[in-house]
Design a protein around this motif. Structure first.
Motif, PDB file in Angstrom:
ATOM      1  N   ASP A   1       0.825  -1.208   0.000  1.00 32.03           N
ATOM      2  CA  ASP A   1       0.000   0.000   0.000  1.00 32.03           C
ATOM      3  C   ASP A   1       0.861   1.261   0.000  1.00 32.03           C
ATOM      4  OD1 ASP A   1       1.018  -0.393   2.499  1.00 32.03           O
ATOM      5  OD2 ASP A   1      -0.838   0.004   3.586  1.00 32.03           O
ATOM      6  N   ALA A   2       2.049   1.168  -0.605  1.00 28.81           N
ATOM      7  CA  ALA A   2       2.987   2.300  -0.611  1.00 28.81           C
ATOM      8  C   ALA A   2       2.395   3.534  -1.267  1.00 28.81           C
ATOM      9  CB  ALA A   2       4.279   1.899  -1.316  1.00 28.81           C
ATOM     10  N   ASN A   3       1.457   3.346  -2.201  1.00 28.19           N
ATOM     11  CA  ASN A   3       0.888   4.498  -2.892  1.00 28.19           C
ATOM     12  C   ASN A   3       0.062   5.382  -1.971  1.00 28.19           C
ATOM     13  OD1 ASN A   3       2.056   4.174  -5.355  1.00 28.19           O
ATOM     14  ND2 ASN A   3       0.317   3.185  -6.322  1.00 28.19           N
ATOM     15  N   LYS A   4      -0.266   4.890  -0.763  1.00 33.29           N
ATOM     16  CA  LYS A   4      -0.923   5.751   0.210  1.00 33.29           C
ATOM     17  C   LYS A   4      -0.021   6.935   0.562  1.00 33.29           C
ATOM     18  CE  LYS A   4      -3.795   2.409   2.674  1.00 33.29           C
ATOM     19  NZ  LYS A   4      -4.044   1.830   4.010  1.00 33.29           N
ATOM     20  N   ILE A   5       1.288   6.687   0.572  1.00 33.42           N
ATOM     21  CA  ILE A   5       2.237   7.752   0.873  1.00 33.42           C
ATOM     22  C   ILE A   5       2.168   8.817  -0.208  1.00 33.42           C
ATOM     23  CG2 ILE A   5       4.682   8.297   1.180  1.00 33.42           C
ATOM     24  CD1 ILE A   5       5.041   5.361   2.116  1.00 33.42           C
TER      25      ILE A   5
ATOM     26  N   GLN B   1      -7.774  17.655   9.117  1.00 27.00           N
ATOM     27  CA  GLN B   1      -7.119  17.966  10.388  1.00 27.00           C
ATOM     28  C   GLN B   1      -5.861  17.115  10.548  1.00 27.00           C
ATOM     29  OE1 GLN B   1      -8.187  20.365  12.521  1.00 27.00           O
ATOM     30  NE2 GLN B   1      -6.356  20.062  13.749  1.00 27.00           N
ATOM     31  N   ALA B   2      -5.945  15.836  10.167  1.00 28.88           N
ATOM     32  CA  ALA B   2      -4.773  14.960  10.247  1.00 28.88           C
ATOM     33  C   ALA B   2      -3.693  15.425   9.271  1.00 28.88           C
ATOM     34  CB  ALA B   2      -5.179  13.520   9.947  1.00 28.88           C
ATOM     35  N   ILE B   3      -4.114  15.889   8.091  1.00 30.59           N
ATOM     36  CA  ILE B   3      -3.163  16.423   7.118  1.00 30.59           C
ATOM     37  C   ILE B   3      -2.436  17.624   7.703  1.00 30.59           C
ATOM     38  CG2 ILE B   3      -2.958  17.617   4.902  1.00 30.59           C
ATOM     39  CD1 ILE B   3      -3.449  14.730   4.425  1.00 30.59           C
ATOM     40  N   LEU B   4      -3.184  18.519   8.348  1.00 29.90           N
ATOM     41  CA  LEU B   4      -2.606  19.730   8.922  1.00 29.90           C
ATOM     42  C   LEU B   4      -1.655  19.383  10.064  1.00 29.90           C
ATOM     43  CD1 LEU B   4      -2.680  22.740   8.486  1.00 29.90           C
ATOM     44  CD2 LEU B   4      -4.654  22.893  10.004  1.00 29.90           C
ATOM     45  N   GLU B   5      -2.004  18.411  10.860  1.00 24.07           N
ATOM     46  CA  GLU B   5      -1.125  17.974  11.953  1.00 24.07           C
ATOM     47  C   GLU B   5       0.159  17.351  11.402  1.00 24.07           C
ATOM     48  OE1 GLU B   5      -3.634  15.423  14.213  1.00 24.07           O
ATOM     49  OE2 GLU B   5      -4.798  17.069  15.100  1.00 24.07           O
ATOM     50  N   PHE B   6       0.036  16.652  10.279  1.00 27.12           N
ATOM     51  CA  PHE B   6       1.207  16.081   9.611  1.00 27.12           C
ATOM     52  C   PHE B   6       2.152  17.202   9.169  1.00 27.12           C
ATOM     53  CE2 PHE B   6       2.911  15.133   5.303  1.00 27.12           C
ATOM     54  CZ  PHE B   6       3.881  14.206   5.662  1.00 27.12           C
ATOM     55  N   VAL B   7       1.604  18.273   8.603  1.00 26.76           N
ATOM     56  CA  VAL B   7       2.413  19.418   8.171  1.00 26.76           C
ATOM     57  C   VAL B   7       3.104  20.064   9.367  1.00 26.76           C
ATOM     58  CG1 VAL B   7       2.332  21.722   7.130  1.00 26.76           C
ATOM     59  CG2 VAL B   7       1.000  19.859   6.139  1.00 26.76           C
TER      60      VAL B   7
ATOM     61  N   LEU C   1       1.019  12.773   0.128  1.00 27.01           N
ATOM     62  CA  LEU C   1       1.834  13.902  -0.316  1.00 27.01           C
ATOM     63  C   LEU C   1       1.045  14.810  -1.261  1.00 27.01           C
ATOM     64  CD1 LEU C   1       5.209  12.044  -0.983  1.00 27.01           C
ATOM     65  CD2 LEU C   1       4.682  13.553   0.941  1.00 27.01           C
ATOM     66  N   ILE C   2       0.336  14.202  -2.206  1.00 26.35           N
ATOM     67  CA  ILE C   2      -0.429  14.974  -3.191  1.00 26.35           C
ATOM     68  C   ILE C   2      -1.556  15.751  -2.525  1.00 26.35           C
ATOM     69  CG2 ILE C   2      -1.999  14.762  -5.162  1.00 26.35           C
ATOM     70  CD1 ILE C   2      -0.230  12.409  -6.115  1.00 26.35           C
ATOM     71  N   LEU C   3      -2.306  15.093  -1.642  1.00 27.38           N
ATOM     72  CA  LEU C   3      -3.414  15.766  -0.969  1.00 27.38           C
ATOM     73  C   LEU C   3      -2.911  16.848  -0.016  1.00 27.38           C
ATOM     74  CD1 LEU C   3      -5.903  12.849  -0.191  1.00 27.38           C
ATOM     75  CD2 LEU C   3      -6.038  14.567  -2.006  1.00 27.38           C
TER      76      LEU C   3
END
Length: 203
Positions: A74-78, A160-166, A82-84
């Motif tokens: 499932d590497a394409n999840k990474i 929110q998870a995306i923002l926390e990742f950033v 990144l894209i999102l």
């Protein structure tokens, strides 16, 4: 993907129930029994609404997967993350040139086969766009393509998870430091149930 006219033709005429009542019942059964979300896909004005089904269950890795494989299946999840992330941080509207440039800075050339992600250009066009994780619009004059989050991403993945990742990437930053993105993420959290926004639900 299927349209409202197909539902009316094949379902409504066989029932005394109203379309919206049937649709709500279908959504409930799909989610509780089969683990799917029913999503509305935006269409051109005046045309039928279209619908897609999207996985609502958390991702569970297969214990029988080859443990000696160097890269997870499932590497394409990474790549999707990144894209999102880039799209979201660009106020959810990013040109193809900007996206390609961003990926290239990470060592991902969309014009070459990547050792982990394979054909990235095809993955974006044939998987992410086709499965409605990304919306794409094109300027008829300049031919420039612009990407934004699609309905599947909106429902399955937490902004929110995306923002926390950033914030983790930048260190010493808080989600509220990005005012516009924080407001958008907060609205998404209000609209969607937590289990519908787990990035691990992506198959």
């Amino acid at each position: 993907m299927f349209g409202k006219s197909e539902l009316v033709k094949n379902v409504i005429h066989k029932s005394n129930m109203k379309f919206e009542d049937i649709l709500n019942k279908v959504k409930e059964i799909l989610r509780k029994t089969y683990g799917f979300n029913l999503l509305i896909v935006e269409t051109a004005k005046g045309r039928d609404k279209n619908y897609i089904v999207s996985n609502a269950l958390p991702y569970v890795s297969d214990p029988d997967d080859d443990v000696n494989n160097e890269y997870p299946p499932d590497a394409n999840k990474i790549l999707l993350l990144l894209i999102l992330t880039h799209t979201f941080m660009m106020n959810n509207s990013v040109s193809e040139v900007s996206l390609v440039g961003f990926l290239k800075k990470l060592g991902i050339d969309v014009e070459a086969k990547h050792p982990i992600f394979g054909n990235v250009k095809d993955y974006i066009a044939k998987t992410l766009v086709k499965k409605h994780y990304l919306n794409v619009t094109g300027d008829p004059i300049t031919k420039i393509q612009t990407f934004s989050w699609g309905p599947a991403a909106e429902t399955e993945i937490s902004m929110q998870a995306i923002l926390e990742f950033v914030c983790r990437v930048y260190k010493n930053r808080q989600p509220k430091d990005w005012i516009n993105q924080f407001q958008i993420a907060s609205k998404q959290n209000f609209r969607n149930k937590p289990e519908e926004r787990n990035f691990d639900s992506l198959q």
